[in-house]
Design a protein around this motif. Structure first.
Motif, PDB file in Angstrom:
ATOM      1  N   TYR A 270      40.792  41.569  52.053  1.00 51.92           N
ATOM      2  CA  TYR A 270      41.246  42.135  50.778  1.00 51.92           C
ATOM      3  C   TYR A 270      41.272  43.658  50.790  1.00 51.92           C
ATOM      4  CZ  TYR A 270      41.992  42.053  45.693  1.00 51.92           C
ATOM      5  OH  TYR A 270      42.529  42.178  44.430  1.00 51.92           O
TER       6      TYR A 270
ATOM      7  N   THR B 160      45.218  40.322  51.527  1.00 51.39           N
ATOM      8  CA  THR B 160      45.796  40.438  50.195  1.00 51.39           C
ATOM      9  C   THR B 160      45.541  41.840  49.655  1.00 51.39           C
ATOM     10  OG1 THR B 160      45.195  38.132  49.848  1.00 51.39           O
ATOM     11  CG2 THR B 160      45.826  39.376  47.887  1.00 51.39           C
TER      12      THR B 160
ATOM     13  N   VAL C 160      35.873  44.639  52.535  1.00 50.06           N
ATOM     14  CA  VAL C 160      36.935  44.934  51.571  1.00 50.06           C
ATOM     15  C   VAL C 160      37.306  46.410  51.719  1.00 50.06           C
ATOM     16  CG1 VAL C 160      37.507  45.136  49.108  1.00 50.06           C
ATOM     17  CG2 VAL C 160      36.207  43.151  49.915  1.00 50.06           C
TER      18      VAL C 160
END
Ligand code: TXA
Ligand code: MG
Length: 321
Positions: free
Chosen positions: A161, A4, A22
Protein backbone atom coordinates in the motif's frame (compact mmCIF):
# COMPACT_ATOMS: atom_id res chain seq x y z
CA UNK A 1 2.02 -8.57 -4.52
CA UNK A 2 -0.25 -5.95 -6.06
CA UNK A 3 0.43 -2.40 -4.87
CA UNK A 4 -2.60 -0.22 -4.14
CA UNK A 5 -2.46 3.58 -4.00
CA UNK A 6 -5.07 5.27 -1.81
CA UNK A 7 -5.92 7.72 0.94
CA UNK A 8 -7.34 5.22 3.42
CA UNK A 9 -5.74 5.55 6.86
CA UNK A 10 -7.66 2.48 8.04
CA UNK A 11 -5.96 0.25 5.46
CA UNK A 12 -2.54 1.71 6.27
CA UNK A 13 -3.12 1.19 9.99
CA UNK A 14 -4.21 -2.40 9.60
CA UNK A 15 -1.23 -3.29 7.36
CA UNK A 16 1.28 -1.64 9.70
CA UNK A 17 -0.26 -3.39 12.72
CA UNK A 18 0.17 -6.73 10.97
CA UNK A 19 3.87 -6.14 10.27
CA UNK A 20 3.60 -5.00 6.64
CA UNK A 21 5.24 -2.02 4.95
CA UNK A 22 3.31 1.07 3.86
CA UNK A 23 4.70 4.02 1.88
CA UNK A 24 3.76 7.21 3.70
CA UNK A 25 3.56 10.84 2.65
CA UNK A 26 5.51 13.45 4.62
CA UNK A 27 6.17 17.11 3.95
CA UNK A 28 9.78 16.32 2.91
CA UNK A 29 9.76 13.14 0.81
CA UNK A 30 7.73 9.91 0.84
CA UNK A 31 8.88 7.34 3.39
CA UNK A 32 8.78 3.54 3.45
CA UNK A 33 7.35 2.78 6.87
CA UNK A 34 7.15 -0.10 9.31
CA UNK A 35 6.20 -0.50 12.97
CA UNK A 36 9.45 0.63 14.64
CA UNK A 37 8.92 -1.79 17.53
CA UNK A 38 8.62 -4.82 15.20
CA UNK A 39 12.16 -5.85 14.20
CA UNK A 40 10.86 -8.29 11.56
CA UNK A 41 8.78 -5.60 9.90
CA UNK A 42 11.72 -3.18 9.96
CA UNK A 43 13.94 -5.83 8.35
CA UNK A 44 11.60 -5.80 5.32
CA UNK A 45 12.45 -2.12 4.74
CA UNK A 46 16.12 -2.99 4.19
CA UNK A 47 15.17 -5.79 1.78
CA UNK A 48 12.73 -3.76 -0.32
CA UNK A 49 15.08 -0.77 -0.57
CA UNK A 50 18.15 -2.90 -1.06
CA UNK A 51 19.59 -0.79 1.74
CA UNK A 52 22.68 -1.85 3.69
CA UNK A 53 21.87 -2.80 7.28
CA UNK A 54 24.46 -0.31 8.57
CA UNK A 55 22.36 2.68 7.42
CA UNK A 56 20.12 3.77 10.34
CA UNK A 57 16.44 4.71 9.92
CA UNK A 58 14.59 7.77 11.14
CA UNK A 59 11.83 7.35 13.71
CA UNK A 60 8.59 9.24 12.98
CA UNK A 61 6.74 10.29 16.13
CA UNK A 62 3.19 11.62 16.44
CA UNK A 63 4.15 14.63 18.59
CA UNK A 64 7.04 16.47 20.19
CA UNK A 65 5.78 15.18 23.51
CA UNK A 66 6.09 11.55 22.36
CA UNK A 67 9.83 11.93 21.66
CA UNK A 68 10.74 11.59 25.33
CA UNK A 69 9.31 8.06 25.37
CA UNK A 70 12.14 6.90 23.10
CA UNK A 71 15.24 8.67 24.39
CA UNK A 72 17.32 8.82 27.55
CA UNK A 73 17.28 12.58 27.77
CA UNK A 74 16.54 15.69 25.75
CA UNK A 75 19.40 18.19 25.90
CA UNK A 76 18.74 21.93 25.86
CA UNK A 77 19.63 22.42 22.16
CA UNK A 78 17.25 19.62 21.17
CA UNK A 79 14.43 21.06 23.25
CA UNK A 80 14.89 24.43 21.59
CA UNK A 81 14.97 22.92 18.10
CA UNK A 82 11.90 20.81 18.75
CA UNK A 83 9.98 23.83 20.00
CA UNK A 84 11.02 25.95 17.04
CA UNK A 85 10.83 23.47 14.16
CA UNK A 86 8.63 20.50 15.03
CA UNK A 87 6.43 19.34 13.43
CA UNK A 88 8.59 20.05 10.41
CA UNK A 89 11.62 19.06 8.30
CA UNK A 90 13.96 18.57 11.27
CA UNK A 91 15.46 15.35 12.67
CA UNK A 92 17.28 15.27 16.01
CA UNK A 93 19.69 12.48 16.91
CA UNK A 94 19.56 11.59 20.61
CA UNK A 95 20.68 8.76 22.90
CA UNK A 96 18.01 6.07 22.54
CA UNK A 97 16.43 4.01 25.28
CA UNK A 98 15.67 0.27 25.22
CA UNK A 99 12.30 0.78 23.49
CA UNK A 100 14.02 1.15 20.13
CA UNK A 101 15.23 -2.10 18.50
CA UNK A 102 18.84 -2.17 17.29
CA UNK A 103 17.81 -2.81 13.71
CA UNK A 104 16.24 0.67 13.53
CA UNK A 105 19.49 2.41 14.51
CA UNK A 106 21.90 -0.08 12.89
CA UNK A 107 23.24 -0.87 16.33
CA UNK A 108 24.07 2.76 17.18
CA UNK A 109 23.16 3.95 20.67
CA UNK A 110 21.49 7.03 19.17
CA UNK A 111 18.24 7.38 17.25
CA UNK A 112 17.18 10.02 14.72
CA UNK A 113 13.63 11.24 15.45
CA UNK A 114 11.31 13.64 13.72
CA UNK A 115 7.69 14.77 13.88
CA UNK A 116 6.42 15.08 10.30
CA UNK A 117 4.33 18.09 9.34
CA UNK A 118 1.72 16.32 7.25
CA UNK A 119 -1.90 16.07 8.37
CA UNK A 120 -2.75 12.67 6.87
CA UNK A 121 0.39 11.08 8.30
CA UNK A 122 -0.09 12.71 11.73
CA UNK A 123 -3.63 11.36 11.78
CA UNK A 124 -2.27 7.87 11.03
CA UNK A 125 0.45 8.19 13.70
CA UNK A 126 -2.14 9.22 16.29
CA UNK A 127 -4.14 6.07 15.56
CA UNK A 128 -1.12 3.78 16.01
CA UNK A 129 0.32 2.75 19.34
CA UNK A 130 3.88 2.63 17.95
CA UNK A 131 6.11 5.10 16.04
CA UNK A 132 7.08 4.45 12.43
CA UNK A 133 10.61 3.71 11.26
CA UNK A 134 10.96 5.07 7.74
CA UNK A 135 13.73 5.90 5.28
CA UNK A 136 12.93 7.65 2.02
CA UNK A 137 10.85 5.35 -0.23
CA UNK A 138 13.39 4.94 -3.07
CA UNK A 139 15.79 2.14 -3.94
CA UNK A 140 19.06 2.82 -2.05
CA UNK A 141 21.14 5.54 -3.71
CA UNK A 142 18.44 6.81 -6.08
CA UNK A 143 16.54 10.12 -6.01
CA UNK A 144 13.94 10.44 -3.21
CA UNK A 145 10.22 10.33 -4.17
CA UNK A 146 8.11 13.47 -3.76
CA UNK A 147 4.74 12.13 -4.92
CA UNK A 148 2.92 8.79 -4.81
CA UNK A 149 3.54 8.12 -8.51
CA UNK A 150 7.32 8.26 -7.91
CA UNK A 151 6.93 5.60 -5.22
CA UNK A 152 4.66 3.48 -7.41
CA UNK A 153 7.10 3.66 -10.35
CA UNK A 154 9.81 2.02 -8.26
CA UNK A 155 8.11 -0.06 -5.58
CA UNK A 156 5.09 -1.43 -7.46
CA UNK A 157 4.63 -5.09 -6.50
CA UNK A 158 7.10 -4.81 -3.66
CA UNK A 159 4.80 -3.27 -1.03
CA UNK A 160 1.04 -3.64 -0.44
CA UNK A 161 0.00 0.00 0.00
CA UNK A 162 1.00 3.58 -0.78
CA UNK A 163 -0.81 6.16 1.34
CA UNK A 164 -1.31 9.05 -1.06
CA UNK A 165 -0.91 12.42 0.63
CA UNK A 166 -0.30 14.48 -2.50
CA UNK A 167 2.88 16.26 -3.54
CA UNK A 168 5.44 16.87 -0.78
CA UNK A 169 5.42 20.54 0.18
CA UNK A 170 9.11 20.78 1.16
CA UNK A 171 10.49 18.29 -1.39
CA UNK A 172 13.90 17.68 0.18
CA UNK A 173 14.74 15.53 3.23
CA UNK A 174 14.82 16.80 6.80
CA UNK A 175 17.84 18.59 8.24
CA UNK A 176 19.57 16.31 10.76
CA UNK A 177 21.11 17.69 13.95
CA UNK A 178 23.05 15.51 16.37
CA UNK A 179 25.52 16.02 19.17
CA UNK A 180 29.30 15.78 19.23
CA UNK A 181 31.40 16.50 22.34
CA UNK A 182 28.30 17.82 24.08
CA UNK A 183 27.58 20.33 21.33
CA UNK A 184 24.95 20.32 18.58
CA UNK A 185 26.24 19.63 15.06
CA UNK A 186 24.41 19.62 11.74
CA UNK A 187 24.82 16.19 10.13
CA UNK A 188 22.69 16.60 7.00
CA UNK A 189 21.52 19.73 5.19
CA UNK A 190 17.82 19.63 4.46
CA UNK A 191 14.44 21.31 4.57
CA UNK A 192 15.13 23.50 7.61
CA UNK A 193 17.66 26.21 6.72
CA UNK A 194 20.93 26.28 8.65
CA UNK A 195 20.55 30.03 9.22
CA UNK A 196 17.17 29.44 10.92
CA UNK A 197 18.72 26.78 13.17
CA UNK A 198 21.58 29.10 14.14
CA UNK A 199 19.11 31.81 15.06
CA UNK A 200 17.60 29.44 17.63
CA UNK A 201 20.63 27.64 19.12
CA UNK A 202 23.52 29.83 18.03
CA UNK A 203 26.10 28.96 15.39
CA UNK A 204 27.15 25.32 15.38
CA UNK A 205 29.35 23.20 13.14
CA UNK A 206 28.19 21.58 9.94
CA UNK A 207 29.78 18.17 9.55
CA UNK A 208 28.77 16.78 6.20
CA UNK A 209 31.61 14.41 5.41
CA UNK A 210 31.84 13.27 1.84
CA UNK A 211 33.45 10.04 2.84
CA UNK A 212 32.17 6.53 2.66
CA UNK A 213 32.05 6.43 6.44
CA UNK A 214 29.60 3.56 6.94
CA UNK A 215 28.41 5.07 10.24
CA UNK A 216 26.32 7.57 8.31
CA UNK A 217 25.70 6.64 4.69
CA UNK A 218 23.30 9.58 4.21
CA UNK A 219 26.62 11.35 3.82
CA UNK A 220 27.91 9.04 1.07
CA UNK A 221 29.49 10.86 -1.82
CA UNK A 222 27.37 9.21 -4.51
CA UNK A 223 23.74 9.31 -3.40
CA UNK A 224 20.41 10.88 -4.39
CA UNK A 225 21.48 10.13 -7.95
CA UNK A 226 19.68 9.74 -11.27
CA UNK A 227 20.85 7.09 -13.74
CA UNK A 228 22.09 9.68 -16.22
CA UNK A 229 25.44 11.34 -15.90
CA UNK A 230 24.92 14.64 -14.07
CA UNK A 231 27.35 17.56 -14.32
CA UNK A 232 27.04 20.04 -11.48
CA UNK A 233 28.08 23.68 -11.49
CA UNK A 234 29.75 24.10 -14.88
CA UNK A 235 27.34 24.89 -17.69
CA UNK A 236 29.84 24.14 -20.45
CA UNK A 237 28.00 22.21 -23.13
CA UNK A 238 30.94 21.75 -25.49
CA UNK A 239 31.21 18.31 -26.98
CA UNK A 240 27.48 17.57 -26.65
CA UNK A 241 24.79 18.08 -29.25
CA UNK A 242 21.95 20.31 -27.91
CA UNK A 243 19.36 17.55 -28.39
CA UNK A 244 21.13 15.24 -25.92
CA UNK A 245 21.44 17.78 -23.10
CA UNK A 246 19.09 18.17 -20.14
CA UNK A 247 19.27 21.21 -17.86
CA UNK A 248 18.23 21.94 -14.28
CA UNK A 249 18.48 25.68 -13.70
CA UNK A 250 17.39 28.07 -10.97
CA UNK A 251 15.86 31.01 -12.83
CA UNK A 252 16.95 31.17 -16.43
CA UNK A 253 16.61 29.30 -19.68
CA UNK A 254 19.57 28.48 -21.91
CA UNK A 255 19.26 29.48 -25.57
CA UNK A 256 20.00 26.79 -28.12
CA UNK A 257 18.91 23.87 -25.93
CA UNK A 258 15.42 22.41 -26.53
CA UNK A 259 12.90 23.96 -24.09
CA UNK A 260 11.43 20.61 -23.17
CA UNK A 261 14.83 19.44 -21.90
CA UNK A 262 15.14 22.38 -19.53
CA UNK A 263 13.61 22.56 -16.07
CA UNK A 264 13.75 26.01 -14.51
CA UNK A 265 13.02 25.47 -10.82
CA UNK A 266 11.99 28.99 -9.82
CA UNK A 267 11.91 31.85 -12.35
CA UNK A 268 11.22 34.23 -9.43
CA UNK A 269 14.30 33.07 -7.52
CA UNK A 270 12.59 31.34 -4.59
CA UNK A 271 14.92 28.69 -3.12
CA UNK A 272 12.05 26.97 -1.27
CA UNK A 273 10.23 26.50 -4.55
CA UNK A 274 13.43 25.19 -6.14
CA UNK A 275 13.96 22.68 -3.29
CA UNK A 276 10.38 21.49 -3.62
CA UNK A 277 10.91 20.65 -7.29
CA UNK A 278 14.53 19.46 -7.43
CA UNK A 279 13.94 15.71 -7.11
CA UNK A 280 11.06 15.55 -9.56
CA UNK A 281 13.17 17.54 -12.02
CA UNK A 282 15.88 14.89 -11.77
CA UNK A 283 13.32 12.16 -12.36
CA UNK A 284 11.70 13.88 -15.34
CA UNK A 285 15.05 14.38 -17.08
CA UNK A 286 16.20 10.90 -16.12
CA UNK A 287 13.23 9.46 -18.04
CA UNK A 288 14.30 11.28 -21.24
CA UNK A 289 16.69 10.03 -23.84
CA UNK A 290 19.66 12.28 -23.04
CA UNK A 291 23.43 11.92 -22.86
CA UNK A 292 23.90 14.20 -19.89
CA UNK A 293 22.10 16.43 -17.38
CA UNK A 294 23.67 19.77 -16.46
CA UNK A 295 22.66 21.38 -13.16
CA UNK A 296 23.47 24.91 -12.03
CA UNK A 297 25.14 25.71 -8.73
CA UNK A 298 22.49 27.37 -6.54
CA UNK A 299 23.09 30.29 -4.16
CA UNK A 300 24.71 28.92 -0.99
CA UNK A 301 22.10 30.32 1.38
CA UNK A 302 18.89 28.96 2.92
CA UNK A 303 17.66 25.82 1.19
CA UNK A 304 20.14 26.49 -1.63
CA UNK A 305 22.75 24.75 0.53
CA UNK A 306 20.71 21.55 0.68
CA UNK A 307 19.99 21.70 -3.06
CA UNK A 308 23.73 22.02 -3.80
CA UNK A 309 24.50 19.15 -1.43
CA UNK A 310 22.10 16.83 -3.28
CA UNK A 311 23.30 17.92 -6.73
CA UNK A 312 26.93 17.47 -5.73
CA UNK A 313 26.24 13.92 -4.65
CA UNK A 314 24.07 13.17 -7.66
CA UNK A 315 27.08 14.25 -9.77
CA UNK A 316 29.68 12.20 -7.92
CA UNK A 317 30.86 9.17 -9.82
CA UNK A 318 29.44 5.87 -8.62
CA UNK A 319 32.77 4.24 -7.84
CA UNK A 320 33.31 6.65 -4.96
CA UNK A 321 30.22 5.35 -3.13
O1 TXA B 1 12.88 13.85 5.59
C1 TXA B 1 13.35 12.79 5.95
O2 TXA B 1 14.20 12.72 6.86
C2 TXA B 1 12.90 11.54 5.23
C3 TXA B 1 11.40 11.30 5.50
C4 TXA B 1 10.90 10.00 4.94
O3 TXA B 1 11.18 11.38 6.89
N1 TXA B 1 13.66 10.40 5.63
C5 TXA B 1 14.92 10.18 5.22
O4 TXA B 1 15.46 8.98 5.63
O5 TXA B 1 15.55 10.96 4.53
P1 TXA B 1 16.73 8.30 4.98
O6 TXA B 1 16.75 6.93 5.51
O7 TXA B 1 16.70 8.40 3.52
O8 TXA B 1 17.92 9.05 5.62
C6 TXA B 1 18.21 8.79 6.97
C7 TXA B 1 19.60 9.21 7.31
C8 TXA B 1 20.59 8.07 7.36
O9 TXA B 1 21.13 7.75 6.12
C9 TXA B 1 21.63 8.65 8.30
O10 TXA B 1 22.48 9.46 7.52
C10 TXA B 1 20.81 9.54 9.21
O11 TXA B 1 19.57 9.70 8.63
N2 TXA B 1 20.61 8.95 10.53
C11 TXA B 1 19.58 8.21 10.99
N3 TXA B 1 19.77 7.81 12.25
C12 TXA B 1 20.97 8.32 12.62
C13 TXA B 1 21.75 8.25 13.81
N4 TXA B 1 21.35 7.57 14.87
N5 TXA B 1 22.95 8.88 13.80
C14 TXA B 1 23.38 9.55 12.72
N6 TXA B 1 22.69 9.65 11.57
C15 TXA B 1 21.50 9.03 11.51
MG1 MG C 1 17.20 8.48 1.61
Amino acid sequence: MQTTVGKDIGIAKQLLESGELVAIPTETVYGLAANAFDARAVAKIFEVKNRPRFDPLILHAKSVDAIKEYVIEIPEWARKLSEAFMPGPMTIVLAKNEMIPDIVTSGLDTVGIRVPHHQLLLELLRQLDFPLAAPSANPFGYVSPTNSQHVYDQLNQKIPYILDGGVCSIGIESTIVGESDGKPVILRLGGTAVEDIWRVIGECDIEIHSTSNPINPGKLEHHYAPNHRLIFGTMDFEGYSPSEIGIISFQKEYPGIPREHQITLSPTGDLKEAAQKIFSAMRILDAMNLAVIFAEHFPDIGLGRAINDRLKRAAAVKSEA
